[in-house]
Design a protein around this motif. Structure first.
Motif, short mmCIF file in Angstrom:
data_model
loop_
_atom_site.label_atom_id
_atom_site.label_comp_id
_atom_site.label_asym_id
_atom_site.label_seq_id
_atom_site.Cartn_x
_atom_site.Cartn_y
_atom_site.Cartn_z
N ASN A 1 0.83 -1.22 0.00
CA ASN A 1 0.00 0.00 0.00
C ASN A 1 0.86 1.26 0.00
O ASN A 1 0.59 2.21 -0.73
CB ASN A 1 -0.93 -0.01 1.21
CG ASN A 1 -1.99 -1.10 1.13
OD1 ASN A 1 -2.35 -1.53 0.04
ND2 ASN A 1 -2.48 -1.55 2.27
N PHE A 2 1.90 1.25 0.83
CA PHE A 2 2.80 2.40 0.88
C PHE A 2 3.50 2.59 -0.46
O PHE A 2 3.61 3.70 -0.98
CB PHE A 2 3.82 2.18 2.00
CG PHE A 2 4.93 3.21 2.03
CD1 PHE A 2 4.67 4.51 2.40
CD2 PHE A 2 6.22 2.86 1.68
CE1 PHE A 2 5.68 5.46 2.42
CE2 PHE A 2 7.24 3.80 1.70
CZ PHE A 2 6.97 5.10 2.08
N GLU A 3 3.96 1.48 -1.05
CA GLU A 3 4.66 1.55 -2.33
C GLU A 3 3.73 2.10 -3.42
O GLU A 3 4.12 2.95 -4.22
CB GLU A 3 5.16 0.16 -2.73
CG GLU A 3 6.19 -0.44 -1.79
CD GLU A 3 7.60 -0.09 -2.20
OE1 GLU A 3 7.83 0.16 -3.38
OE2 GLU A 3 8.47 -0.05 -1.32
N LEU A 4 2.49 1.63 -3.44
CA LEU A 4 1.56 2.07 -4.47
C LEU A 4 1.26 3.56 -4.33
O LEU A 4 1.11 4.26 -5.33
CB LEU A 4 0.26 1.27 -4.41
CG LEU A 4 0.30 -0.13 -5.05
CD1 LEU A 4 -1.02 -0.84 -4.86
CD2 LEU A 4 0.64 -0.05 -6.53
N ASP A 5 1.17 4.05 -3.09
CA ASP A 5 0.94 5.48 -2.90
C ASP A 5 2.11 6.29 -3.45
O ASP A 5 1.91 7.33 -4.10
CB ASP A 5 0.75 5.78 -1.40
CG ASP A 5 -0.61 5.33 -0.88
OD1 ASP A 5 -1.52 5.13 -1.72
OD2 ASP A 5 -0.76 5.17 0.34
N LEU A 6 3.33 5.83 -3.18
CA LEU A 6 4.50 6.52 -3.72
C LEU A 6 4.50 6.49 -5.24
O LEU A 6 4.79 7.49 -5.91
CB LEU A 6 5.79 5.87 -3.19
CG LEU A 6 6.22 6.20 -1.77
CD1 LEU A 6 7.50 5.44 -1.43
CD2 LEU A 6 6.46 7.70 -1.59
#
Length: 440
Positions: free
Chosen positions: A231-236
């Protein structure tokens, strides 16, 4: 480019350990006379190093760290990532990231009463514009004890000071020294730097010509080392792609990332990014498949398999890294990704035509098939193992002076290089099974 990295007194690392990207000299490598007949490539053929103008050295594009569970291989690259995050964002902001990156805090070696009270030490050597830059940091839970940045021009090879900061316990303040090559109004900021924060994290926001290349390398690196924060990676990734679209009205990063994924037979027809609504400035990423009638079916990327999500995240990292010649660090690169895909990714970084800007990849793995001939050079393979005091030891395969036609993967599992777990014998296993049966 990264030359080498040294860390001392960080998590399981007690004594100083150094991870080096400097290639071994050709004359120092043993080459079997029968290698050519067996189809075994030389180290130079497997991965040509980046020749550094003015210096008698070549820099390697890929480093792989192998070791048993809990041997400390993750801590080595966590230490590097932690230092780069502090250099970019400062100590306090980095500490605030510990919800996402659990290692984003200062943890000395705790199994020794002396080490637990000593500072943690980092040293990072990089090379830009043919000059070698050395950043050194000593830090404890309360303050920065030492921080300095030096460089050695390729013309003279003599180390020249840029700035030096030393904590003086008697006066309770920092003693600053600035080199002639670093003169400028930015040095007026020294007196406003708190004792528990870094000068370099302030400088990195400024335009200072002599350190521009190293600062750009540090601050444009993708944060984090894990492929598990989907989720964090996709937001970035959404933010990066949105910036890319705003700048060029096209999905260049998305397009190039999909080209990589398309090679791996994931079943994706394409990947598309769309705004959540006409009024909304935020985007969603969609996976597009075709059904048996050729119609396109859309669903959110986070509905894809974990392997496909991680592959997409990794593909974006690779595209951005290769595009600007930066560094990517990945812990457990093979997690949820097929070994053949991992091998392809390694070859991308080691191909000068695909990687003309000298980007680098550092990763940890348990996959010993990556040690097989013609994929990694002997000086690209590193190991970690526990010392008797449970601290981490880091060393390269080249310490063992093996031939280039040796079956390294088999020799590794046989324990020739250490860095493997000690398992109970068959007899011990049977005895343990008998005991458990009796207890039940």
């Amino acid at each position: 480019m990264l030359v080498d990295f040294t860390v001392e007194n960080y998590r399981s690392i007690k004594e100083p350990v150094t991870l080096s990207a400097v290639a071994q000299k050709q004359s120092a490598r043993k080459t079997s006379a029968t290698s050519k007949r067996k189809g075994i490539k030389s180290d130079q053929e497997i991965a040509p190093g980046y020749h550094v103008k003015g210096w008698d050295m070549e820099i390697l594009p890929v480093l792989a760290i192998f070791g048993a569970n809990a041997s400390g291989k993750s801590n080595v690259i966590q230490a590097l990532d932690y230092l780069l995050m502090m250099m970019t964002h400062g100590i306090q902001e980095t500490v605030n990231q510990k919800r996402l990156f659990k290692y984003a805090k200062l943890d000395p070696f705790k199994l020794d009463n002396i080490s637990a009270k000593q500072p943690t030490k980092f040293e990072l050597r990089t090379i830009f514009d043919h000059n070698i830059y050395t950043y050194t940091l000593e830090i404890n839970q309360h303050r920065v004890i030492l921080e300095k940045l030096d460089y050695a021009p390729h013309t003279t090879k003599r180390i020249r000071r840029l700035y030096h900061r030393q904590w003086d316990e008697k006066s309770k303040k920092n003693i600053w020294k600035t080199g002639d090559d670093f003169a400028g109004p930015h040095n007026q900021l020294q007196q406003s730097i708190k004792e528990n924060d870094l000068f370099i994290s302030t400088l990195i926001k400024l335009d200072i010509p002599i350190v521009k290349e190293i600062f750009d390398w540090v601050k444009t690196r993708w944060p984090g080392i894990h492929l598990g924060n989907e989720n964090f990676e996709l937001d970035l990734i959404k933010n990066v792609i949105q910036e890319d679209m705003d700048a060029s009205d096209s999905n260049i990063i998305l397009t190039e990332s999909f080209k990589i994924i398309q090679k791996f037979d994931t079943g994706l027809s394409r990947i598309e990014i769309k705004k959540k609504s006409e009024e909304d400035s935020e985007y969603n990423i969609y996976a597009v498949h075709k059904n048996n009638k050729g119609n396109e079916i859309y669903w959110a990327l986070d509905e894809e398999s974990l392997g496909t999500q991680r592959l997409f995240n990794l593909a974006v990292k690779i595209v951005l890294t290769l595009e600007v010649g930066r560094l990517t660090i990945v812990d457990e690169l093979g997690t949820n990704i097929h070994p053949n895909i991992v091998k392809y990714i390694i070859k991308m970084f080691q191909n000068p035509k695909v990687n003309p800007l000298n980007a680098q990849l550092i990763f940890t793995t348990h996959d010993n098939t990556l040690q097989r001939n013609n994929l990694l050079r002997r000086d690209q393979i590193w190991f970690t193992q526990k010392r008797p005091d449970h601290s981490t030891e880091l060393y390269p395969l080249t310490d063992f002076h093996v031939r280039n036609d040796l079956a390294i993967d088999k020799a590794y599992l046989d324990g020739r290089f250490g860095a493997v777990p000690f398992l109970p014998s068959d007899e011990e296993m049977i005895l343990q099974g008998d005991e458990e049966c009796q207890e039940s």
